[in-house]
Design a protein around this motif. Structure first.
Motif, short mmCIF file in Angstrom:
data_model
loop_
_atom_site.label_atom_id
_atom_site.label_comp_id
_atom_site.label_asym_id
_atom_site.label_seq_id
_atom_site.Cartn_x
_atom_site.Cartn_y
_atom_site.Cartn_z
N TRP A 14 102.48 -6.91 76.84
CA TRP A 14 102.56 -7.45 75.50
C TRP A 14 101.37 -7.04 74.61
CZ3 TRP A 14 104.62 -13.18 75.95
CH2 TRP A 14 105.94 -13.15 76.44
N GLU A 15 100.17 -6.99 75.17
CA GLU A 15 99.01 -6.60 74.36
C GLU A 15 99.14 -5.15 73.88
OE1 GLU A 15 98.80 -8.47 77.03
OE2 GLU A 15 97.72 -10.27 76.36
N ILE A 39 102.12 -14.05 72.64
CA ILE A 39 101.00 -13.92 73.58
C ILE A 39 100.25 -15.24 73.66
CG2 ILE A 39 98.75 -12.82 73.92
CD1 ILE A 39 99.96 -10.25 72.73
#
Length: 286
Positions: A14-15, A39
């Protein structure tokens, strides 16, 4: 394409996925904020019910195309200038159920998908996106009248807000409470602690659900200015989505310094499943 499929984006990516939207900053800032929101939320709950974050064929690194379904809310974005990947992804959504396409910039593509798949539109509400840079928000003069105070909202305020919210439906109180618990918020209170006005930060990093107990008291402007300054102090640029026909709210945000930057649409489809039900039948969520 026959082999197309929606593939969930794993949490471990996700980052990296979020950082794709730093391209041409701040053009894709709302997409960046949306991914960052989930997140943040994953730190509260690693497996949020009724939440899926999809890419087309797992190719999110190639074009940044995503479809996020959070309960009934549907978010979409793409870095693909042709929008072909987003078109193909939308055709894979299970439109047997209804969703609300939130702040959709791709309504023409969405409507074309509905036509192709025989999905009817229940409602489409044109909105204008307003923007205020955090640097400008930090310079706002926020004067709180004597006897009033501003503070973060608490979970029990969700019922008060929902009862007065013109867009409430089954599950909306839960959605508001989740925003209060997990995102920034601001309430205006009298000396007895009674709630007079409020505003929340949505999943897209947009100021939303602005409301007041009484109109023509100036409460709305106090809340907007105070919340904008609070978010700016957190390093957040300010966005708001306002119905085109809501002239009082547009005038309010413009008076604070927000500028209109783009047009979007909030689109809700009619479900195709159980066609004997009336269009817009609500679904229960726990």
């Amino acid at each position: 394409m026959e082999d197309d499929r929606l593939v969930e984006i794993p949490r471990c990516d996700w980052e990296e996925w979020r950082d794709l939207y730093k391209r041409d900053w701040p053009r894709h800032e709302i997409a960046y904020n949306t991914v960052q929101n989930y997140i943040n939320w994953s730190k509260y709950d690693r497996k949020i019910k009724d939440l899926v974050l999809y890419s087309l064929n797992g190719n999110w690194r190639e074009d940044g195309t995503y479809i996020i379904i959070d309960r009934i809310d549907l978010y979409m974005h793409t870095l693909d200038e042709s929008s072909d990947s987003l078109r193909r992804a939308l055709e894979l959504v299970d439109w047997d159920y209804y969703y609300v396409a939130v702040m959709c910039e791709h309504e023409k593509l969405l409507f074309a998908t509905f036509k192709k798949l025989n999905v009817r539109v229940f409602i489409a509400r044109p909105n204008t996106i307003y923007f205020l840079a955090k640097e400008d928000a930090l310079r706002l003069d926020v004067a709180i009248p004597q006897g009033l105070k501003v503070d973060s909202l608490q979970p029990h305020h969700a019922k008060i807000i929902n009862d007065l919210w013109p867009h409430r439906e089954v599950g909306s109180e839960f959605a508001l409470e989740r925003l209060i618990r997990w995102n920034a918020s601001l309430g205006l209170f009298d000396e007895r602690g009674n709630l007079l006005g409020w505003c929340l930060l949505t999943q897209m990093g947009v100021m939303g659900s602005l409301g007041v107990i009484e109109r023509r008291k100036g409460y709305g402007k106090i809340v907007v200015k105070a919340f904008a300054k609070k978010l700016a102090a957190m390093g957040i640029n300010l966005y708001a989505s306002i119905l085109v026909e809501n002239e009082p709210s547009r005038a309010l945000f413009e008076s604070v310094g927000f500028k209109a930057i783009k047009d979007v649409n909030w689109v809700r489809n009619c479900e195709r499943k159980l066609v004997e039900w009336s269009c817009g039948e609500k679904r229960e969520f726990n």
